[in-house]
Motif scaffolding. Structure first.
Motif, PDB file in Angstrom:
ATOM      1  N   GLN A  34       1.704   7.706  -6.935  1.00 48.00           N
ATOM      2  CA  GLN A  34       1.483   7.253  -8.222  1.00 48.00           C
ATOM      3  C   GLN A  34       0.753   7.906  -9.264  1.00 48.00           C
ATOM      4  O   GLN A  34       0.961   7.550 -10.607  1.00 48.00           O
ATOM      5  CB  GLN A  34       0.087   5.943  -8.150  1.00 48.00           C
ATOM      6  CG  GLN A  34      -0.309   5.292  -8.285  1.00 48.00           C
ATOM      7  CD  GLN A  34      -1.524   5.329  -9.748  1.00 48.00           C
ATOM      8  OE1 GLN A  34      -1.864   6.029  -9.140  1.00 48.00           O
ATOM      9  NE2 GLN A  34      -2.123   4.385 -10.330  1.00 48.00           N
ATOM     10  N   GLU A  35       0.278   8.737  -8.834  1.00 47.08           N
ATOM     11  CA  GLU A  35      -0.169   9.803  -9.774  1.00 47.08           C
ATOM     12  C   GLU A  35       0.693  10.019 -11.328  1.00 47.08           C
ATOM     13  O   GLU A  35       0.484  10.182 -12.260  1.00 47.08           O
ATOM     14  CB  GLU A  35      -0.998  10.896  -9.045  1.00 47.08           C
ATOM     15  CG  GLU A  35      -1.500  11.710 -10.265  1.00 47.08           C
ATOM     16  CD  GLU A  35      -3.151  13.089  -9.453  1.00 47.08           C
ATOM     17  OE1 GLU A  35      -2.867  14.394 -10.361  1.00 47.08           O
ATOM     18  OE2 GLU A  35      -2.180  13.586  -8.307  1.00 47.08           O
TER      19      GLU A  35
ATOM     20  N   SER B 250       5.670   1.227  -4.571  1.00 46.84           N
ATOM     21  CA  SER B 250       5.806   0.761  -5.939  1.00 46.84           C
ATOM     22  C   SER B 250       4.865  -0.724  -6.645  1.00 46.84           C
ATOM     23  O   SER B 250       4.911  -0.242  -7.981  1.00 46.84           O
ATOM     24  CB  SER B 250       6.508   1.911  -6.857  1.00 46.84           C
ATOM     25  OG  SER B 250       7.541   1.077  -6.967  1.00 46.84           O
TER      26      SER B 250
ATOM     27  N   GLN C 203       5.466  12.165  -2.923  1.00 49.77           N
ATOM     28  CA  GLN C 203       3.680  13.113  -3.410  1.00 49.77           C
ATOM     29  C   GLN C 203       3.740  13.111  -5.481  1.00 49.77           C
ATOM     30  O   GLN C 203       3.172  12.676  -5.755  1.00 49.77           O
ATOM     31  CB  GLN C 203       3.006  13.609  -2.320  1.00 49.77           C
ATOM     32  CG  GLN C 203       2.909  13.613  -0.814  1.00 49.77           C
ATOM     33  CD  GLN C 203       2.065  12.906  -0.594  1.00 49.77           C
ATOM     34  OE1 GLN C 203       1.157  12.184  -1.766  1.00 49.77           O
ATOM     35  NE2 GLN C 203       1.943  12.655   0.220  1.00 49.77           N
TER      36      GLN C 203
ATOM     37  N   SER D 276       0.953  -1.394   0.191  1.00 50.25           N
ATOM     38  CA  SER D 276       0.147   0.176  -0.182  1.00 50.25           C
ATOM     39  C   SER D 276       1.448   1.297  -0.333  1.00 50.25           C
ATOM     40  O   SER D 276       0.438   2.079  -0.285  1.00 50.25           O
ATOM     41  CB  SER D 276      -0.970   0.450   0.796  1.00 50.25           C
ATOM     42  OG  SER D 276      -0.328   0.534   2.658  1.00 50.25           O
TER      43      SER D 276
ATOM     44  N   GLY E 292      -2.926  -0.471  -7.356  1.00 49.52           N
ATOM     45  CA  GLY E 292      -3.700   0.160  -6.503  1.00 49.52           C
ATOM     46  C   GLY E 292      -3.122   1.375  -6.199  1.00 49.52           C
ATOM     47  O   GLY E 292      -1.914   1.556  -6.569  1.00 49.52           O
ATOM     48  N   CYS E 293      -3.239   2.054  -5.574  1.00 44.43           N
ATOM     49  CA  CYS E 293      -3.143   3.467  -4.868  1.00 44.43           C
ATOM     50  C   CYS E 293      -2.066   3.490  -4.293  1.00 44.43           C
ATOM     51  O   CYS E 293      -1.108   2.399  -3.160  1.00 44.43           O
ATOM     52  CB  CYS E 293      -4.304   4.280  -5.030  1.00 44.43           C
ATOM     53  SG  CYS E 293      -4.702   5.380  -5.986  1.00 44.43           S
ATOM     54  N   TYR E 294      -0.585   4.339  -4.365  1.00 46.52           N
ATOM     55  CA  TYR E 294       0.346   4.131  -3.920  1.00 46.52           C
ATOM     56  C   TYR E 294       0.771   5.718  -3.668  1.00 46.52           C
ATOM     57  O   TYR E 294       0.389   6.012  -4.496  1.00 46.52           O
ATOM     58  CB  TYR E 294       1.320   3.729  -3.193  1.00 46.52           C
ATOM     59  CG  TYR E 294       2.474   3.506  -4.783  1.00 46.52           C
ATOM     60  CD1 TYR E 294       3.060   4.380  -5.396  1.00 46.52           C
ATOM     61  CD2 TYR E 294       1.449   2.656  -5.812  1.00 46.52           C
ATOM     62  CE1 TYR E 294       3.678   4.458  -6.473  1.00 46.52           C
ATOM     63  CE2 TYR E 294       1.863   2.855  -7.191  1.00 46.52           C
ATOM     64  CZ  TYR E 294       2.894   3.499  -7.621  1.00 46.52           C
ATOM     65  OH  TYR E 294       3.794   3.594  -8.613  1.00 46.52           O
ATOM     66  N   ARG E 295       1.501   6.157  -2.914  1.00 43.80           N
ATOM     67  CA  ARG E 295       1.708   7.091  -2.994  1.00 43.80           C
ATOM     68  C   ARG E 295       3.224   8.064  -4.322  1.00 43.80           C
ATOM     69  O   ARG E 295       3.866   6.879  -4.679  1.00 43.80           O
ATOM     70  CB  ARG E 295       3.206   8.102  -1.468  1.00 43.80           C
ATOM     71  CG  ARG E 295       3.218  10.117  -1.333  1.00 43.80           C
ATOM     72  CD  ARG E 295       3.482   9.507  -0.174  1.00 43.80           C
ATOM     73  NE  ARG E 295       5.184   9.036  -0.290  1.00 43.80           N
ATOM     74  CZ  ARG E 295       6.517   9.636   0.769  1.00 43.80           C
ATOM     75  NH1 ARG E 295       5.994  10.765   2.443  1.00 43.80           N
ATOM     76  NH2 ARG E 295       7.070   9.155   1.156  1.00 43.80           N
TER      77      ARG E 295
END
Length: 355
Positions: free
Chosen positions: A244-245, A62, A81, A59, A239-242
């Motif tokens: 990831q965007e 990467s 971030q 979580s 899924g999302c993780y810091r």
């Protein structure tokens, strides 16, 4: 055999740590590459225990780690971030403990950051760097008394990853690094047998030739795409993780602002530029050298992170010790990388295979 210790990035500068070489760096390199020698890597060792360890690490990093089978090796990154690399870890789980191997200077910071992220989860984090020795080898049998073994996944693009390098003969396909985590007593017993050993200079030259990224190539702006690290350390469908965007946006919609190249350095003057040396295209600074070494077949080589817009055909220069060293580029991450672009396959300069 006398060990020589050197103060430079990636190497321990005291006799408490691994040697840079033992008097014959090129000979040691040949033995290491052919599986006839081992190298003490001096890596940091962080362990995570507890029933939530893999889902928790999944979580916040990467790589896809949920369901990681015991003994299967992978690699993961901790990003900020903005998607910039903060930590990198080689990962293997033995069924009860997840072992994270990282650069020696990163073990304590990584352990502290992980400990700060535990919250109410059933995990325990420990920096065990003083309890173990890390031994690297290529195509050689594992140590009988290894506590755990990590097998580098760099040889292929891992599931969920993406390789930006487009050469038909990627040098990573010959990169068969295995790392044994052993006790100091086991390491001393191995040394007492007189088994062939190599220093870190030998390992570094082979790493550069394989285009293998490490934290030594990272600065405060590095995103994984720039080093082709999506190949082994990022799962694009998890899924999302810091961060990831940024990973998804640059890969799917944009281009990394910088890219790693391999440099073939002119060795005529016998000068090897040190990591951190600025790289110039004419009068313009276009990047920095992150690693350098003398390879036993390729000669003086290096890795450099340069501007994406740099002409791949440009001859570059690096100034060191009042000597200007010229360098030819070998493309690793193409200028068009990102946006899932299709780019033409490129020949590899000076391609060699380890025997």
């Amino acid at each position: 055999m006398t060990a020589v210790f050197a103060e430079r990035d990636g190497f321990v500068g005291t006799e408490a740590g691994p040697a840079a070489h033992f008097g014959n760096p090129l000979g040691e390199q040949r033995m290491l590459a052919s599986g006839r020698a081992v190298v003490e890597l001096g890596l940091g060792v962080v362990t995570v225990t507890g029933p939530d360890r893999l889902s928790w690490l999944n979580s916040i990093t990467s790589q896809l780690l949920v369901g990681l089978a015991p003994g299967i090796a992978t690699e993961t990154l901790v990003l900020d971030q903005s998607g910039r690399v903060e930590h990198a870890a080689r990962v293997v789980d033995d069924g009860t403990t997840t072992w994270l191997l990282t650069e020696p200077s990163d073990a304590a910071p990584l352990a502290a950051w992980l400990d700060s992220m535990r919250f109410m989860l059933r995990v325990e984090v420990a920096d065990r760097s003083d309890d173990f020795v890390t031994l690297g080898r290529f195509d050689a049998p594992a140590a009988d008394d290894a506590v755990v073994e990590w097998v580098d996944p760099w040889g292929t693009v891992t599931p969920g990853g993406w390789g930006y390098a487009v050469q038909e003969a990627h040098p990573g396909s010959d990169w068969t690094l295995r790392i044994d985590v052993v006790t100091p007593e086991a390491a001393a017993a191995l040394a007492a047998t007189g088994a062939p050993v190599a220093g870190l200079l030998a390992y570094e030259a082979l790493r550069i030739a394989a285009w293998r990224p490490s934290l030594a190539d990272v600065d405060d702006r590095t995103i994984p795409h720039e080093l082709d690290w999506l190949r082994s350390a990022v799962h694009l469908s998890k899924g999302c993780y810091r961060g990831q965007e940024t990973v998804a946006k640059v890969h799917n919609l944009g281009h990394p602002p910088r890219r790693v190249v391999m440099l073939h350095l002119d060795g005529s003057d016998g000068v090897l530029p040190a990591p951190g040396t600025p790289v110039h295209d004419g009068d313009k600074e276009v990047g920095r050298l992150t690693a350098s070494a003398v390879h036993h077949e390729l000669g003086p080589v290096g890795l450099a992170v340069v501007k994406r817009s740099l002409d791949p055909a440009a001859t570059l220069t690096l100034a060191t010790d009042d000597v200007v060293v010229s360098a030819a580029q070998e493309v690793i991450v193409p200028p068009g990388a990102g946006a899932t672009a299709n780019v033409p396959r490129l020949p590899r300069l000076g391609a060699v295979r380890r025997s």
